[in-house]
Write an enzyme that holds these catalytic residues in place. Sequence first.
Site, short mmCIF file in Angstrom:
data_model
loop_
_atom_site.label_atom_id
_atom_site.label_comp_id
_atom_site.label_asym_id
_atom_site.label_seq_id
_atom_site.Cartn_x
_atom_site.Cartn_y
_atom_site.Cartn_z
N VAL A 17 0.83 -1.21 0.00
CA VAL A 17 0.00 0.00 0.00
C VAL A 17 0.87 1.27 0.00
O VAL A 17 0.60 2.21 -0.74
CB VAL A 17 -0.96 0.01 1.21
CG1 VAL A 17 -1.87 1.23 1.16
CG2 VAL A 17 -1.77 -1.27 1.27
N ASP A 195 -9.58 -11.01 9.14
CA ASP A 195 -9.54 -9.72 8.44
C ASP A 195 -10.97 -9.23 8.16
O ASP A 195 -11.29 -8.06 8.36
CB ASP A 195 -8.77 -9.90 7.11
CG ASP A 195 -8.68 -8.59 6.33
OD1 ASP A 195 -7.92 -7.71 6.77
OD2 ASP A 195 -9.39 -8.45 5.32
N LYS A 199 -12.87 -5.77 9.62
CA LYS A 199 -13.52 -4.76 8.76
C LYS A 199 -14.98 -4.60 9.15
O LYS A 199 -15.52 -3.48 9.14
CB LYS A 199 -13.40 -5.18 7.29
CG LYS A 199 -11.98 -5.10 6.76
CD LYS A 199 -11.83 -5.83 5.45
CE LYS A 199 -10.45 -5.63 4.84
NZ LYS A 199 -10.17 -6.55 3.74
N1 HSE Z 1 -5.96 -9.00 2.76
C1 HSE Z 1 -6.98 -8.04 2.51
C2 HSE Z 1 -8.01 -8.65 1.59
C3 HSE Z 1 -6.39 -6.81 1.89
O1 HSE Z 1 -7.70 -9.67 0.96
O2 HSE Z 1 -9.13 -8.14 1.50
C4 HSE Z 1 -7.33 -5.65 1.76
O3 HSE Z 1 -7.77 -5.21 3.03
#
Ligand code: HSE
Length: 418
Positions: A17, A195, A199
């Site tokens: 990023v 992850d 989110k």
């Molecule tokens: N590893 C995360 C995904 C990256 O695959 O969505 C983006 O947040």
Amino acid sequence: METHKQLTIGLFGFGVVGEGLYKVLKQTPSLKASIKKVCIKHPDKKRDAPASLFTTQKEDILQDPEINVVVEVIDDANAAFQIVSTALLNGKAVVSASKKMIAEHLPELLSLQQETGQSFLYESSACASIPVIRNLEEYYDNDLLHSIRAIVNGSTNFILTKMFEDKLDFQSALLLAQQLGFAESNPKLDVEGYDAVNKWTILLNHAYGIVSHPDEILFTGIQQVQLSDALVAKEKHWDIKLIAQAKKLNNGQVAAFVLPQFVKHDEPLSFVKNEYNGVVIESGFADKQFFYGKGAGSFPTASAVLSDIAALRYNYKYEYKKLYHHKPHDLTNDYYLKVYVSFDDWSYIPREEFEWIEEWHAEAERKYLIGVLHYSKLAGQNWWKENNTSLILTTDPIIDNLDIIKLKKKSLELAGIA
Ligand code: HSE
């Protein structure tokens, strides 16, 4: 005309990023934003930028009065929290992409923003290129927001697409996601749903004013999904996706989770393939709206960081309207889910825990059932993740308490039992 503020940036991290942002900024001279210093961990790595730009000393950025914006895109959630807190306390605006850090420290980060009055923006932390946070924040009144269903992790969506459409095996699909810069450096975070739940924790705050911790939300990833599940899905004209869902129930409380789910072929989320993400918002009067875009990768993520930086020119801040200006919603654990479970042996399945089972296939080596159970039979329990068992939610999985008796009666009648 009001002139925009000159932005002098200190960047933490020069990975997928960070480097993407460096390149994107060079192509956006109109922004009046320049990177003064980049703080990195490993000075010996070869990088495609002048050596004078880099430092390993975080103070070179945090204590530099000329730097008014700190952009933090590093991997280590604890270090990221230290950097972000210090930067805010030192009077700098902050842009971050660290979803794990933000999800795990929401209450502290909310206080820090109130205390310092500084902007803290993190659009890229959820669904990368899709401007979902700012839309939830600015556009949707929480009284009208009935539900959100979303694909929020690019890597798992990429792996599912490659496995079930291009017939790649799991390991090759994961390797490809890593090579393309989609996966976390510890890909377990993607594959096992961490992850996505991070989110989702962030989005629940902007959607409903819910301040929670990822530990409080029921989740898993795609690690248990099997080829036999994909074959069942195909027969029924469904796809399998890792879906984050939140729905306001009749009592005003919110059911929220991240679990694999069947998606009908004609639903918008079924069109979301590879590393793309998608968000379907259902709200009063507007019915359904669908947001779609790249959810992982260098430039798509950098584009959201860039947009946050641009918003700092006019001192944009999240107001957290759902939390501070409305009555925030509570999460609830009191509802039912209609699930598909596939398994090797009946002995692994607590059949008595189901309200009812409306379909079962016990002849083949890989068996499955479709039935309804209370949320509490999954949360804090592991039977559905152990012994090679796979759980996938059905296409319309949430059943409100008020409907359960009526539906149970109907189901038993259909089965000829009542
Ligand atoms: N590893 C995360 C995904 C990256 O695959 O969505 C983006 O947040």
